[in-house]
Structures are given as structure tokens and as C-alpha cells.
Write a protein that holds these residues in place. Sequence first.
Motif, PDB file in Angstrom:
ATOM      1  N   TYR A  63     -18.915  52.021 -47.674  1.00 20.93           N
ATOM      2  CA  TYR A  63     -17.660  52.498 -47.076  1.00 20.93           C
ATOM      3  C   TYR A  63     -17.931  53.502 -45.964  1.00 20.93           C
ATOM      4  CZ  TYR A  63     -13.367  55.209 -46.572  1.00 20.93           C
ATOM      5  OH  TYR A  63     -12.290  55.874 -46.056  1.00 20.93           O
ATOM      6  N   TRP A  64     -18.722  54.524 -46.250  1.00 17.37           N
ATOM      7  CA  TRP A  64     -18.978  55.558 -45.253  1.00 17.37           C
ATOM      8  C   TRP A  64     -19.835  55.028 -44.111  1.00 17.37           C
ATOM      9  CZ3 TRP A  64     -16.063  59.561 -44.944  1.00 17.37           C
ATOM     10  CH2 TRP A  64     -15.436  60.056 -46.093  1.00 17.37           C
ATOM     11  N   SER A  65     -20.750  54.107 -44.428  1.00 16.31           N
ATOM     12  CA  SER A  65     -21.572  53.517 -43.378  1.00 16.31           C
ATOM     13  C   SER A  65     -20.721  52.702 -42.413  1.00 16.31           C
ATOM     14  CB  SER A  65     -22.659  52.636 -43.999  1.00 16.31           C
ATOM     15  OG  SER A  65     -23.409  52.005 -42.993  1.00 16.31           O
ATOM     16  N   ASN A  66     -19.812  51.878 -42.952  1.00 22.78           N
ATOM     17  CA  ASN A  66     -18.929  51.071 -42.111  1.00 22.78           C
ATOM     18  C   ASN A  66     -17.968  51.945 -41.310  1.00 22.78           C
ATOM     19  OD1 ASN A  66     -20.089  48.681 -42.955  1.00 22.78           O
ATOM     20  ND2 ASN A  66     -18.621  48.358 -44.614  1.00 22.78           N
ATOM     21  N   ARG A  67     -17.479  53.012 -41.960  1.00 24.77           N
ATOM     22  CA  ARG A  67     -16.563  53.905 -41.267  1.00 24.77           C
ATOM     23  C   ARG A  67     -17.251  54.586 -40.091  1.00 24.77           C
ATOM     24  NH1 ARG A  67     -12.900  58.763 -43.943  1.00 24.77           N
ATOM     25  NH2 ARG A  67     -12.014  59.504 -41.979  1.00 24.77           N
ATOM     26  N   SER A  68     -18.488  55.043 -40.301  1.00 28.88           N
ATOM     27  CA  SER A  68     -19.232  55.691 -39.231  1.00 28.88           C
ATOM     28  C   SER A  68     -19.512  54.707 -38.096  1.00 28.88           C
ATOM     29  CB  SER A  68     -20.550  56.239 -39.790  1.00 28.88           C
ATOM     30  OG  SER A  68     -21.318  56.804 -38.764  1.00 28.88           O
ATOM     31  N   ARG A  69     -19.879  53.456 -38.451  1.00 22.40           N
ATOM     32  CA  ARG A  69     -20.142  52.448 -37.435  1.00 22.40           C
ATOM     33  C   ARG A  69     -18.875  52.112 -36.657  1.00 22.40           C
ATOM     34  NH1 ARG A  69     -21.505  48.533 -40.518  1.00 22.40           N
ATOM     35  NH2 ARG A  69     -23.643  49.250 -40.803  1.00 22.40           N
ATOM     36  N   PHE A  70     -17.748  52.026 -37.368  1.00 18.60           N
ATOM     37  CA  PHE A  70     -16.488  51.708 -36.710  1.00 18.60           C
ATOM     38  C   PHE A  70     -16.096  52.815 -35.735  1.00 18.60           C
ATOM     39  CE2 PHE A  70     -11.850  52.240 -36.599  1.00 18.60           C
ATOM     40  CZ  PHE A  70     -11.487  51.022 -36.051  1.00 18.60           C
ATOM     41  N   ARG A  71     -16.269  54.074 -36.149  1.00 15.78           N
ATOM     42  CA  ARG A  71     -15.922  55.189 -35.270  1.00 15.78           C
ATOM     43  C   ARG A  71     -16.815  55.191 -34.034  1.00 15.78           C
ATOM     44  NH1 ARG A  71     -15.339  60.745 -38.495  1.00 15.78           N
ATOM     45  NH2 ARG A  71     -14.831  61.389 -36.376  1.00 15.78           N
ATOM     46  N   SER A  72     -18.121  54.900 -34.222  1.00 13.75           N
ATOM     47  CA  SER A  72     -19.031  54.869 -33.080  1.00 13.75           C
ATOM     48  C   SER A  72     -18.645  53.762 -32.107  1.00 13.75           C
ATOM     49  CB  SER A  72     -20.472  54.665 -33.565  1.00 13.75           C
ATOM     50  OG  SER A  72     -20.873  55.727 -34.386  1.00 13.75           O
ATOM     51  N   GLN A  73     -18.323  52.569 -32.661  1.00 14.53           N
ATOM     52  CA  GLN A  73     -17.933  51.453 -31.807  1.00 14.53           C
ATOM     53  C   GLN A  73     -16.619  51.745 -31.089  1.00 14.53           C
ATOM     54  OE1 GLN A  73     -17.862  48.132 -34.502  1.00 14.53           O
ATOM     55  NE2 GLN A  73     -20.088  47.819 -34.427  1.00 14.53           N
ATOM     56  N   ASN A  74     -15.700  52.402 -31.816  1.00 14.11           N
ATOM     57  CA  ASN A  74     -14.405  52.727 -31.207  1.00 14.11           C
ATOM     58  C   ASN A  74     -14.576  53.731 -30.063  1.00 14.11           C
ATOM     59  OD1 ASN A  74     -11.556  52.574 -31.052  1.00 14.11           O
ATOM     60  ND2 ASN A  74     -11.391  54.518 -32.144  1.00 14.11           N
ATOM     61  N   GLN A  75     -15.412  54.759 -30.299  1.00 11.64           N
ATOM     62  CA  GLN A  75     -15.667  55.749 -29.261  1.00 11.64           C
ATOM     63  C   GLN A  75     -16.352  55.108 -28.063  1.00 11.64           C
ATOM     64  OE1 GLN A  75     -17.917  58.795 -31.203  1.00 11.64           O
ATOM     65  NE2 GLN A  75     -16.141  59.744 -32.173  1.00 11.64           N
ATOM     66  N   LEU A  76     -17.291  54.189 -28.326  1.00 11.91           N
ATOM     67  CA  LEU A  76     -17.977  53.502 -27.238  1.00 11.91           C
ATOM     68  C   LEU A  76     -17.007  52.646 -26.437  1.00 11.91           C
ATOM     69  CD1 LEU A  76     -20.634  52.799 -25.846  1.00 11.91           C
ATOM     70  CD2 LEU A  76     -20.951  50.957 -27.512  1.00 11.91           C
ATOM     71  N   ALA A  77     -16.104  51.957 -27.160  1.00 12.37           N
ATOM     72  CA  ALA A  77     -15.117  51.113 -26.471  1.00 12.37           C
ATOM     73  C   ALA A  77     -14.191  51.960 -25.607  1.00 12.37           C
ATOM     74  CB  ALA A  77     -14.312  50.315 -27.498  1.00 12.37           C
ATOM     75  N   VAL A  78     -13.762  53.119 -26.151  1.00 10.85           N
ATOM     76  CA  VAL A  78     -12.888  54.010 -25.386  1.00 10.85           C
ATOM     77  C   VAL A  78     -13.612  54.532 -24.151  1.00 10.85           C
ATOM     78  CG1 VAL A  78     -11.705  56.229 -25.426  1.00 10.85           C
ATOM     79  CG2 VAL A  78     -11.474  54.676 -27.355  1.00 10.85           C
ATOM     80  N   SER A  79     -14.894  54.911 -24.333  1.00 14.31           N
ATOM     81  CA  SER A  79     -15.676  55.421 -23.218  1.00 14.31           C
ATOM     82  C   SER A  79     -15.861  54.360 -22.144  1.00 14.31           C
ATOM     83  CB  SER A  79     -17.042  55.899 -23.728  1.00 14.31           C
ATOM     84  OG  SER A  79     -17.844  56.332 -22.672  1.00 14.31           O
ATOM     85  N   GLU A  80     -16.158  53.125 -22.575  1.00 12.84           N
ATOM     86  CA  GLU A  80     -16.328  52.033 -21.610  1.00 12.84           C
ATOM     87  C   GLU A  80     -15.028  51.741 -20.884  1.00 12.84           C
ATOM     88  OE1 GLU A  80     -17.822  48.833 -23.917  1.00 12.84           O
ATOM     89  OE2 GLU A  80     -19.908  49.518 -23.827  1.00 12.84           O
ATOM     90  N   HIS A  81     -13.904  51.830 -21.624  1.00 13.27           N
ATOM     91  CA  HIS A  81     -12.606  51.584 -21.004  1.00 13.27           C
ATOM     92  C   HIS A  81     -12.293  52.652 -19.965  1.00 13.27           C
ATOM     93  CE1 HIS A  81      -8.416  50.418 -20.555  1.00 13.27           C
ATOM     94  NE2 HIS A  81      -8.069  51.671 -20.791  1.00 13.27           N
ATOM     95  N   GLU A  82     -12.574  53.923 -20.318  1.00 18.32           N
ATOM     96  CA  GLU A  82     -12.311  55.007 -19.377  1.00 18.32           C
ATOM     97  C   GLU A  82     -13.202  54.878 -18.143  1.00 18.32           C
ATOM     98  OE1 GLU A  82     -12.951  58.504 -21.647  1.00 18.32           O
ATOM     99  OE2 GLU A  82     -10.953  58.507 -22.554  1.00 18.32           O
TER     100      GLU A  82
END
Length: 230
Positions: A47-66
Motif C-alpha cells: 500500500y505505502w509503496s504504491n502510494r509513494s509511486r503514485f505520488r511521484s508519478q503524479n508530481q512528475l506528470a504535473v511538472s511535465e505539464h507545467e
Amino acid sequence: MARIKPQALLQQSKRKKGPSRISATTIVFYMLILALIGFFLFATYRYWSNRSRFRSQNQLAVSEHETSYADSKKSEIPGYAVLDTSKGSIIVELNKDNSPEAVDEFIDLCQKGHFKGMLFHRVIKHYVIQAGDNQGAGATEDWNLRGKQPTSVKHEAFMLGTSKGKHTNKGFDLFITTAPIPDLNEKLIVFGRVVKGEDVVQEIEEVDTDEHYKPKVSIGILDVTLKQKI
């Protein structure tokens, strides 16, 4: 009373002191508990591993979008301006990186038609041509007086700039240098350079002027067109 033989006593003692046997049901019970604990720990880790990976991917996607959005906005900014004058066209490359505020103001004024009909009211040979507000001699005469002094070269020929300080609606003058000008950094904000039409600049520079450097024949900017590429 019958006597108990020593051999029988020894066997009874061994039976009492021997370890008690654990039933199979108890073993199975404890194994199930250990399995549940292991499953719970594994599920928590996932659970925590997937959550951390999801947050990293989400932050990366937001950064790429910006970044993509910023790049797209940057690509929309005009990189060139075409000054159509009564002597011909002058193409200028705008320097957004070094003078962002001046470029933004210049683009805004171009879109408002500020430079249409603007006259070149100061022409000093081997120095600058100036278009804009024709009230007073202004900076160009001061530069001409200082030009004979031995000073370091700050601006090359065919650079586009405007005077420093706050600009009013009529106060955004355009200066195009026609030679390396000494120490103009104190007075001029350079925000572009001529990339085509140097001959037009030189033709304007060669017109006859009066004692105040005002052309005897009117020469002006007909229009300014903004372009992303040329």
C-alpha cells in the motif's frame, strides 16, 4: 503393603518429567497467526509503496505539464518584429531573455498600433536614429556630445533599444544604433538587433538634417508586424 520395585519407580519418574506434546491443532493455529501477520505486513508495504509511486508519478506528470505549458506559452511569444518604414523594411530579432520587460511592453504597444505613423525625429550620423516623441533634443544630443570622449564600447551597430525609466503612452521611443556607441548602458535598454534591413537603416541615417538633427524630409514607421519566425 506391597513394595514398588525401583525399576517401576524410575519409569514413573521419567513419565512425569518428560515434555508434554503439542497437539497438531495448536501448531496449525499458530501457523495461521504467523501467516496473517505476514500477509498484513506485506499488504501494508504494498500500500505505502504504491502510494509513494503514485505520488511521484503524479508530481512528475504535473511538472511535465507545467513545463510543456510554459514551453508552449514561450513559443507563442513573437521573436521578430518587421518595421515597415517609408524607406523600406527593417527586421529586428527581439531579445526576450535579456530584456523581458522591454520586449513585453514593445509587443503590447505594437498590438495597440502605437508605432504606426511614428516619425524618425532624430538622426545622428554614425550614432543613432530615433523614432518617437519629438519634444526636445533628449538623449541623442547628449550622446553626441559625449561621443568624442575615450570610453568603452557597450553596444554594437544595428541594436534596437529604448530609453530607460518609466514610459508613458507616448514615451516609448525606438533607437537603432548605426555604429558602436560608447557607454549607452546608462541610458538605453537594448531589447533587439537588426537582422535584415541594415541598408534601410543606413539610408535613413544619410538623410539631410537641421542643426537639431531633425530630418528635413519626413521619414516614419508605417506599421510594425510581429512574427514568431522569419
